[in-house]
Design a protein around this motif. Structure first.
Motif, PDB file in Angstrom:
ATOM      1  N   ALA A  85       0.823  -1.217   0.000  1.00  0.00           N
ATOM      2  CA  ALA A  85       0.000   0.000   0.000  1.00  0.00           C
ATOM      3  C   ALA A  85       0.856   1.267   0.000  1.00  0.00           C
ATOM      4  O   ALA A  85       0.561   2.230  -0.706  1.00  0.00           O
ATOM      5  CB  ALA A  85      -0.936  -0.015   1.210  1.00  0.00           C
ATOM      6  N   LEU A  86       1.918   1.260   0.798  1.00  0.00           N
ATOM      7  CA  LEU A  86       2.736   2.462   0.918  1.00  0.00           C
ATOM      8  C   LEU A  86       3.468   2.773  -0.393  1.00  0.00           C
ATOM      9  O   LEU A  86       3.562   3.944  -0.805  1.00  0.00           O
ATOM     10  CB  LEU A  86       3.736   2.269   2.068  1.00  0.00           C
ATOM     11  CG  LEU A  86       4.493   3.498   2.567  1.00  0.00           C
ATOM     12  CD1 LEU A  86       3.554   4.642   2.933  1.00  0.00           C
ATOM     13  CD2 LEU A  86       5.344   3.108   3.804  1.00  0.00           C
ATOM     14  N   SER A  87       3.968   1.768  -1.056  1.00  0.00           N
ATOM     15  CA  SER A  87       4.663   2.051  -2.323  1.00  0.00           C
ATOM     16  C   SER A  87       3.661   2.409  -3.419  1.00  0.00           C
ATOM     17  O   SER A  87       3.962   3.219  -4.303  1.00  0.00           O
ATOM     18  CB  SER A  87       5.597   0.906  -2.735  1.00  0.00           C
ATOM     19  OG  SER A  87       4.962  -0.325  -2.666  1.00  0.00           O
ATOM     20  N   ILE A  88       2.450   1.855  -3.357  1.00  0.00           N
ATOM     21  CA  ILE A  88       1.399   2.261  -4.315  1.00  0.00           C
ATOM     22  C   ILE A  88       1.078   3.744  -4.101  1.00  0.00           C
ATOM     23  O   ILE A  88       0.988   4.517  -5.062  1.00  0.00           O
ATOM     24  CB  ILE A  88       0.115   1.413  -4.135  1.00  0.00           C
ATOM     25  CG1 ILE A  88       0.415  -0.065  -4.418  1.00  0.00           C
ATOM     26  CG2 ILE A  88      -1.006   1.924  -5.047  1.00  0.00           C
ATOM     27  CD1 ILE A  88      -0.700  -1.019  -3.999  1.00  0.00           C
ATOM     28  N   GLU A  89       0.958   4.129  -2.826  1.00  0.00           N
ATOM     29  CA  GLU A  89       0.668   5.533  -2.495  1.00  0.00           C
ATOM     30  C   GLU A  89       1.748   6.457  -3.076  1.00  0.00           C
ATOM     31  O   GLU A  89       1.453   7.501  -3.667  1.00  0.00           O
ATOM     32  CB  GLU A  89       0.608   5.675  -0.968  1.00  0.00           C
ATOM     33  CG  GLU A  89       0.306   7.086  -0.477  1.00  0.00           C
ATOM     34  CD  GLU A  89       0.591   7.226   1.045  1.00  0.00           C
ATOM     35  OE1 GLU A  89       0.432   6.220   1.781  1.00  0.00           O
ATOM     36  OE2 GLU A  89       0.999   8.327   1.470  1.00  0.00           O
TER      37      GLU A  89
ATOM     38  N   ALA B 268       1.357   9.273  -6.028  1.00  0.00           N
ATOM     39  CA  ALA B 268       1.723  10.682  -5.811  1.00  0.00           C
ATOM     40  C   ALA B 268       2.703  11.172  -6.879  1.00  0.00           C
ATOM     41  O   ALA B 268       2.651  12.329  -7.297  1.00  0.00           O
ATOM     42  CB  ALA B 268       2.328  10.851  -4.419  1.00  0.00           C
ATOM     43  N   ALA B 269       3.559  10.289  -7.331  1.00  0.00           N
ATOM     44  CA  ALA B 269       4.613  10.719  -8.256  1.00  0.00           C
ATOM     45  C   ALA B 269       4.168  10.703  -9.711  1.00  0.00           C
ATOM     46  O   ALA B 269       4.412  11.650 -10.450  1.00  0.00           O
ATOM     47  CB  ALA B 269       5.848   9.840  -8.089  1.00  0.00           C
TER      48      ALA B 269
ATOM     49  N   ALA C 126       0.906   9.389 -10.897  1.00  0.00           N
ATOM     50  CA  ALA C 126      -0.533   9.187 -11.113  1.00  0.00           C
ATOM     51  C   ALA C 126      -0.780   7.929 -11.937  1.00  0.00           C
ATOM     52  O   ALA C 126      -1.363   7.961 -13.022  1.00  0.00           O
ATOM     53  CB  ALA C 126      -1.154  10.412 -11.795  1.00  0.00           C
ATOM     54  N   CYS C 127      -0.305   6.800 -11.410  1.00  0.00           N
ATOM     55  CA  CYS C 127      -0.359   5.572 -12.205  1.00  0.00           C
ATOM     56  C   CYS C 127      -1.754   4.972 -12.240  1.00  0.00           C
ATOM     57  O   CYS C 127      -2.018   4.055 -12.999  1.00  0.00           O
ATOM     58  CB  CYS C 127       0.656   4.555 -11.679  1.00  0.00           C
ATOM     59  SG  CYS C 127       0.453   4.206  -9.929  1.00  0.00           S
ATOM     60  N   ASP C 128      -2.646   5.497 -11.390  1.00  0.00           N
ATOM     61  CA  ASP C 128      -4.054   5.105 -11.442  1.00  0.00           C
ATOM     62  C   ASP C 128      -4.255   3.612 -11.181  1.00  0.00           C
ATOM     63  O   ASP C 128      -5.002   2.946 -11.895  1.00  0.00           O
ATOM     64  CB  ASP C 128      -4.623   5.512 -12.822  1.00  0.00           C
ATOM     65  CG  ASP C 128      -6.136   5.413 -12.832  1.00  0.00           C
ATOM     66  OD1 ASP C 128      -6.748   5.572 -11.750  1.00  0.00           O
ATOM     67  OD2 ASP C 128      -6.702   5.141 -13.913  1.00  0.00           O
ATOM     68  N   TYR C 129      -3.562   3.102 -10.174  1.00  0.00           N
ATOM     69  CA  TYR C 129      -3.791   1.717  -9.767  1.00  0.00           C
ATOM     70  C   TYR C 129      -5.122   1.647  -9.029  1.00  0.00           C
ATOM     71  O   TYR C 129      -5.598   2.661  -8.512  1.00  0.00           O
ATOM     72  CB  TYR C 129      -2.643   1.226  -8.862  1.00  0.00           C
ATOM     73  CG  TYR C 129      -1.358   0.892  -9.606  1.00  0.00           C
ATOM     74  CD1 TYR C 129      -1.289   0.896 -10.999  1.00  0.00           C
ATOM     75  CD2 TYR C 129      -0.200   0.556  -8.902  1.00  0.00           C
ATOM     76  CE1 TYR C 129      -0.112   0.587 -11.666  1.00  0.00           C
ATOM     77  CE2 TYR C 129       0.992   0.242  -9.556  1.00  0.00           C
ATOM     78  CZ  TYR C 129       1.018   0.260 -10.947  1.00  0.00           C
ATOM     79  OH  TYR C 129       2.178  -0.057 -11.598  1.00  0.00           O
ATOM     80  N   PRO C 130      -5.755   0.477  -8.932  1.00  0.00           N
ATOM     81  CA  PRO C 130      -7.076   0.370  -8.295  1.00  0.00           C
ATOM     82  C   PRO C 130      -7.085   0.950  -6.877  1.00  0.00           C
ATOM     83  O   PRO C 130      -6.258   0.551  -6.048  1.00  0.00           O
ATOM     84  CB  PRO C 130      -7.327  -1.143  -8.258  1.00  0.00           C
ATOM     85  CG  PRO C 130      -6.522  -1.683  -9.398  1.00  0.00           C
ATOM     86  CD  PRO C 130      -5.303  -0.814  -9.475  1.00  0.00           C
ATOM     87  N   PRO C 131      -7.984   1.885  -6.581  1.00  0.00           N
ATOM     88  CA  PRO C 131      -8.016   2.512  -5.256  1.00  0.00           C
ATOM     89  C   PRO C 131      -8.297   1.470  -4.173  1.00  0.00           C
ATOM     90  O   PRO C 131      -9.044   0.520  -4.404  1.00  0.00           O
ATOM     91  CB  PRO C 131      -9.189   3.509  -5.360  1.00  0.00           C
ATOM     92  CG  PRO C 131      -9.489   3.659  -6.816  1.00  0.00           C
ATOM     93  CD  PRO C 131      -9.049   2.411  -7.485  1.00  0.00           C
ATOM     94  N   GLY C 132      -7.696   1.693  -3.029  1.00  0.00           N
ATOM     95  CA  GLY C 132      -7.963   0.818  -1.888  1.00  0.00           C
ATOM     96  C   GLY C 132      -7.184  -0.479  -1.875  1.00  0.00           C
ATOM     97  O   GLY C 132      -7.411  -1.342  -1.024  1.00  0.00           O
TER      98      GLY C 132
ATOM     99  N   GLY D  25       3.739   2.572 -12.647  1.00  0.00           N
ATOM    100  CA  GLY D  25       3.830   2.732 -11.190  1.00  0.00           C
ATOM    101  C   GLY D  25       5.011   1.940 -10.623  1.00  0.00           C
ATOM    102  O   GLY D  25       5.786   2.442  -9.809  1.00  0.00           O
ATOM    103  N   ARG D  26       5.165   0.711 -11.076  1.00  0.00           N
ATOM    104  CA  ARG D  26       6.233  -0.149 -10.560  1.00  0.00           C
ATOM    105  C   ARG D  26       7.615   0.425 -10.894  1.00  0.00           C
ATOM    106  O   ARG D  26       8.496   0.471 -10.045  1.00  0.00           O
ATOM    107  CB  ARG D  26       6.087  -1.568 -11.128  1.00  0.00           C
ATOM    108  CG  ARG D  26       7.295  -2.481 -10.919  1.00  0.00           C
ATOM    109  CD  ARG D  26       7.568  -2.732  -9.449  1.00  0.00           C
ATOM    110  NE  ARG D  26       8.802  -3.484  -9.234  1.00  0.00           N
ATOM    111  CZ  ARG D  26       9.992  -2.939  -9.057  1.00  0.00           C
ATOM    112  NH1 ARG D  26      10.125  -1.611  -9.091  1.00  0.00           N
ATOM    113  NH2 ARG D  26      11.048  -3.683  -8.845  1.00  0.00           N
TER     114      ARG D  26
END
Lengths: 487, 487
Positions: free
Chosen positions: A256-260, A264-265, A267-273, A323-324
């Motif tokens: 979760a933290l790396s997705i966040e 932020a950096a 906007a990779c638009d990964y599934p929320p939550g 994102g990755r």
């Protein structure tokens, strides 16, 4: 500047030309660290050779005068393997960037060490081929640096590390000899010094010409992104996929933290939550990829994925990977400072180790973002801290060190693909016995009896780590004894 | 028996027990050669240790008294790598044949060195796994011997050599230290001495515990046999298949003379009148195998195959492989004596080298049967002669040597999978420069400063090869110089 170095400079200019030798302090400072910036040291002098002959001549000058040298590629390393020596020569390969040959018939490329990793694939692509090892820094990192660190990448689960793709090297030894290891063939008689050289972090010599395997570009590539509520659910999908015998090209996981941070950096638009995101990439013959892709998708859903996205073309794939690929840099958006750790555990120990990392994080108040190559158990925990807060960097370093202890405890390793360098030299005795380290030291001394090639990297030394068992003290006495008996 | 050896025997008995030490001359003679029987020498004494501790204790005794030792597995080697030393100890691993662990979760097997290659697959099969390297002698050859020689097999085109399947070793060094190289993980920090150890032919120590990768048994295996009128036509089928990006598990070829031999020995019933037979085996996911198999079949027909047989079950496969697997032994039916040669050429040079071999054969009157791993250019020419005819064995040896010269000339190698041993040590300077050999010798001396571990194997020595450039003279002077500078 110490005397031996001053005396060397005119001779280095004879070899590399005036514009190939850098002595001005402000220009030397450009090279003070590699990608691991918290180790820094200004090199005594910097040379920029353009050929094998120049490299060999520089190394011979160093050997004759006992001056240490450090090789450097693009300087993207993450273990301070290219940390300069303040009284030594920094040998930078950035002017050796010629692609010598693309040999399609034998599926090989021959390149100079300063060529960027991705340039090899670019040169091979028109023939339908590519170069498999793909470190995150592949746009800039050099093939020579990849050799030094035995670099991996997201796809080494299926395709292996740099060592699995190098078939031949021309090297300059620490005595200045030019030696060939391997060639274009898959195997050669004699000792496989090629394998030992790859990953030797510049301590055995400098690769001046590199022959690598080229692979056929796969007929088809498909990528999926699955979002899970928890890391455990994501991990269980990984287990199902691997134990079913599906061999993806890549299996990457983010918490979760790396997705966040990535959000932020870039906007990779990964599934929320999502508490965990899993990226699975399959490549190969179309019929096989399609069949395996359906199985992998089903296994993700069975393990509890609440959303699965699939990508079938390069644009969609790039969106999933965005994102990755930005995760390390992205962490800068949510934390003023961070340590990128690199450890390995057997894949079966992943869930246990991840929950122990969470405990460590909770107990210390230091946030840890987890990004990792899930398929082969290679963790890249990002240990976040605020360097303006007193004591925070020490606490972060402690957590980071404890994560490595966890890896060792679970039968893993202190580095997966970033190397040992200066950064982890003192942790080698936690993983290897004194006999193991002595054997490595004997090997190093055989190549470098004078101890001038990238000293204080890779193996622990008393100056770096204090006096303790397993710490090298120079040439191993057995070499001296053995030699004395014979001469 | 020389004095140091006589003094050693009671101490060897203390270590290995009375039944673990063989001193009677008639029993020692059992071990006088490996599979390459024209090199023979009766060992001074034979020991049969049962544990790592016993191996280490034996080696320490040898090191203390300066007595040479030779390690031996099942004795199936083909380069006289296990040729005994008449004044030394032969350390035979045949009593160390325990399968220590089949670790399905991590896809690894851990075994003692005396375990037969095929036993690993037998132990893994109930779990759906197998061990990939498959030398022809796999029913009897030992995993320890495979490590020493970096053995290959028909399937190394797709799956690689032994070195690609070993992830961890416990070794006893020539000083008697017990050291661990690698482990269950795919990569470890520090020097990759594991890779250098595999294929070191017993000169760096003895592997006492071996961790290997297990692979999932493929979902499907299909095999075809194609008969061609000429070798050229068969070779052109191989080129089409490989350059189309099909990667078969095996691509084997036999010429008319080896087909004739196989027919005489095992009545393999290959298509009559064939000038060349090609065996292509594909394995992997069913959908992919079927698609590629159809392509490979079509390409054989396009290249002129006058008959193509296919096998879809184990019985049919065995019938196709029968002739190929018996080819070496079968040659005994058509010739009183023969030399099995082992050389490598880049795959693209195969047609040229085969026609040069035919010329050599015609000019000398010495028949040469060609059996080879066509996919990776590994030739196994069988040089036939009548040892009762004066001068015939010398002429055969000359032809055999010239075949290796051809391999080197075409950018290949003097051995593909049989190793150097004693047999080819004197040819190493034809392939490597004096600097190359000196570097190997420095490496060897780092492990074995006393020169007691399998001496006179792998690297050329003056006693074996006379005085010439690149021939080792004991510990390399640089080791002595380097050591002297530091102490």
């Amino acid at each position: 500047m110490p005397q031996p170095l001053t005396a060397l400079i005119p001779r280095l200019r004879e070899v590399c030309g005036d514009d190939g030798v850098i002595t001005e302090q402000h220009r030397r400072r450009t090279y003070e660290s590699d990608g691991l910036t918290y180790h820094a040291s200004t090199p005594g002098v910097v040379v920029l050779p353009t050929s094998t002959e120049q490299v060999a001549a520089v190394v011979r000058l160093c050997a004759e005068s006992g001056v240490p040298y450090v090789p450097r590629g693009a300087g993207t390393g993450l273990s301070a393997g290219a940390l300069p020596h303040s009284e030594g020569v920094l040998i930078v390969t950035s002017r050796m960037r010629r692609i010598i040959e693309i040999d399609v018939d034998n599926e090989r490329a021959v390149v100079q060490p300063g060529v960027a990793n991705l340039e090899v694939t670019r040169a091979a692509a028109p023939h339908g081929y590519y170069y498999a090892p793909d470190p995150s820094s592949q746009q800039v990192c050099s093939v020579g640096g990849n050799i030094a660190e035995n670099s991996g990448g997201a796809h080494c689960l299926k395709y292996g590390f740099t060592v699995n793709h190098v078939t031949g090297l021309e090297i300059v030894t620490p005595q200045g000899d030019v030696v060939r290891l391997g060639g274009k063939a898959a195997d050669a008689p004699g000792y496989d010094l090629l394998g030992a050289f790859v990953g030797s972090e510049g301590t055995l010599g400098i690769a001046t010409e590199i022959t690598v395997r080229l692979l056929r570009a796969p007929q088809k590539v498909r990528t999926l992104l699955a979002a899970f509520e928890t890391m455990d659910a994501g991990g269980s999908a990984v287990s199902s996929i691997i134990s079913a015998g599906v061999l993806p090209a890549a299996v990457e996981m983010m918490d979760a933290l790396s997705i966040e941070a990535a959000e932020a950096a870039v906007a990779c638009d990964y599934p929320p939550g999502a508490g965990a995101v899993l990226i699975v990439e399959l490549d190969g013959p179309a019929a096989d990829v399609d069949a395996q892709f359906d199985r992998a998708t089903r296994m993700c859903r069975d393990a509890g994925a609440f959303e699965v996205r699939t990508a079938d073309d390069a644009g969609e794939r790039a969106r999933i990977w965005k994102g990755r690929k930005s995760a390390f840099a992205a962490v800068g958006r949510i934390s003023p400072a961070y340590i990128v750790q690199d450890g390995v555990v057997p894949r079966t120990a992943l869930p246990e180790v991840l929950s122990r990392i969470a405990e460590l994080s909770a107990a210390s108040g230091i946030r840890v973002a987890n990004v990792f190559h899930a398929g082969d158990g290679n963790l890249h925990p990002l240990v976040l801290f605020d360097d303006s807060e007193p004591g925070a960097s020490e606490r972060a370093a402690e957590v980071s060190g404890k994560i490595l202890d966890l890896c060792i405890e679970h039968g893993g390793s202190i580095t997966g693909e970033h190397g040992v360098g200066v950064d982890k030299a003192c942790q080698m005795p936690e993983m290897f016995s004194p006999d193991d380290l002595e054997t490595m030291d004997l090997f190093r001394s055989a190549f470098d009896p004078g101890g001038i090639a990238n000293p204080e990297k890779l193996l622990p030394t008393p100056r770096l780590c204090g006096e303790r068992p397993g710490v090298r003290k120079g040439v191993h006495p057995l070499v001296a004894e053995g030699a004395a008996e014979q001469f």
